[in-house]
Write an enzyme that holds these catalytic residues in place. Structure first.
Site, mmCIF file in Angstrom:
data_model
loop_
_atom_site.group_PDB
_atom_site.id
_atom_site.type_symbol
_atom_site.label_atom_id
_atom_site.label_comp_id
_atom_site.label_asym_id
_atom_site.label_seq_id
_atom_site.Cartn_x
_atom_site.Cartn_y
_atom_site.Cartn_z
ATOM 1 C CD GLU A 1 15.049 22.147 -67.141
ATOM 2 O OE1 GLU A 1 16.079 21.446 -67.046
ATOM 3 O OE2 GLU A 1 13.920 21.676 -67.393
ATOM 4 C CG ASP B 1 -9.079 -9.620 -51.703
ATOM 5 O OD1 ASP B 1 -9.743 -10.367 -50.957
ATOM 6 O OD2 ASP B 1 -7.906 -9.281 -51.466
ATOM 7 C CG LEU C 1 3.444 -11.664 -56.265
ATOM 8 C CD1 LEU C 1 4.524 -12.312 -57.100
ATOM 9 C CD2 LEU C 1 2.268 -11.210 -57.140
ATOM 10 C CB ALA C 2 4.252 -10.267 -50.385
#
Length: 362
Positions: A58, A206, A299-300
């Site tokens: 704004e 990885d 973990l997922a």
């Protein structure tokens, strides 16, 4: 209001487009865009919230409009704030500029605002119109709304897998399942998130970099959740010259492992409950609105079980990896009957190079 017939809809669409320009940089604040029309309905100012601590949308739009804002209309995607934070209240700036009408997409659920901004405007004699493209505004700010409602950032779980549902070969090799276009999309997704989370297994397997490759400045916080700190000494994540790294561990983590991380000047955090939910509560306290889970299957699964995932993003490659023992994206969810299985709702499927991107929500 009747959104379909409202003359403010085109201007609100523009304000939403402006708001989206701040994606990945405004947390813990929401995304906000604004336009100012003069008394004749001509566009004279526009702005968006670019970064936390910088002027709100704004204020930027009113500054561009100058005296032409007097007697005009402000169209803004979120209720103007009415409290002193890093910046002064926007409601006061709107009143001081001589705006006579404010069109708002949605109210601000932040307890420090929660209707107070609109009340202040009405008390000053400003006409207030609410609900213009509210659904679109809520969708744009879903991460901010989720954090305010739950005390945790919104979680996206992302993985790449083959057509037969494998995320690695039986020997563990996984780079690369998806193609270059999908990997570029992941970099862009990271740029819209405040933190990227992996477990110790992903670091060991990885050695990821976990950055947006320069698409965001600063880069998202890289978070490693590892109870035991069984982590490699030379991981790329320990180089914090490009992006910050936070390692979260349990109370029983060995002192030698802690010492090794401290030598790299990596930030450590000890949590008694070293799990996804406790981690997200900590990240919310650090101002994170949205996080990306790029972790391994265990973990997922824990993140899903603890309600820390609000969106799935699966990249499916037209490849067959095979192997009975090959790794899959999600570990054991503790399900024993099909009646317990949650059905996720597709929000879009699209080709991304040779791969398919599939996004879903609960």
């Amino acid at each position: 209001m009747d959104s379909l017939s409202s003359p403010w809809i085109p201007w609100m669409r523009r304000a939403l487009q402006l708001a989206a320009l701040g994606q990945g940089r405004t947390s813990p604040n929401p995304l906000v865009g604004a336009v100012v029309l003069d008394a004749d309905g001509t566009l004279v100012g526009e702005g968006f919230h670019a970064r936390a601590g910088e002027p709100h949308a704004e204020v930027g739009a009113l500054a561009m409009a100058g005296e032409r804002a007097r007697g005009g209309t402000l169209v803004v995607t979120l209720e103007p704030c009415c409290h002193h934070g890093r910046t002064p209240p926007c409601s006061e700036a709107v009143i001081a500029a001589g705006i006579t009408r404010v069109v708002v997409a949605m109210g601000d659920p932040n307890p420090r605002v929660a209707g107070g901004g609109l009340e202040q405007l009405r008390a000053a004699g400003v006409e207030v119109i609410t609900g213009a493209l509210e659904a679109e505004a809520r969708s744009l700010n879903a991460p901010f709304l989720h954090r305010i409602a739950t005390g945790r950032p919104l979680g996206i779980l992302k993985w790449a897998m083959s057509l037969d549902g494998r995320t690695a070969l039986p020997n563990g090799a996984s780079q690369w399942i998806s193609g270059p276009a999908a990997r570029r999309w992941v970099h862009a997704l990271r740029a819209r998130c405040d933190a990227v989370i992996v477990g110790g297994g992903t670091v060991r397997a990885d050695d990821p970099l976990l950055t947006s490759r320069g698409q965001r400045d600063p880069e998202p916080l890289r978070v490693v959740l590892s109870r035991s700190l069984d982590l490699p000494a030379g991981a790329q994540l320990w180089d914090t010259t490009t992006a910050p790294t936070l390692v979260v561990h349990g109370c029983d983590a060995p002192s030698q492992a802690r010492f090794q991380l401290d030598r790299h000047s990596v930030e450590r955090l000890e949590l008694a409950d070293c799990g996804p939910r406790a981690l997200l509560e900590e990240l919310a306290g650090r101002g994170c609105n949205q996080v990306l889970w790029e972790c391994g299957p265990e973990l997922a699964a824990a993140a899903l079980r603890q309600g820390c995932v609000q969106e799935l993003a699966a990249v499916i490659a037209p490849k067959l990896l095979g192997g009975v023992a090959a790794r899959t994206a999600i570990g054991d969810l503790g399900l024993e009957a099909m009646e317990q299985v949650r059905t996720w709702t597709s929000t879009g499927r699209s080709p991304i190079g040779p791969d398919l991107l599939w996004r879903l929500t609960p």
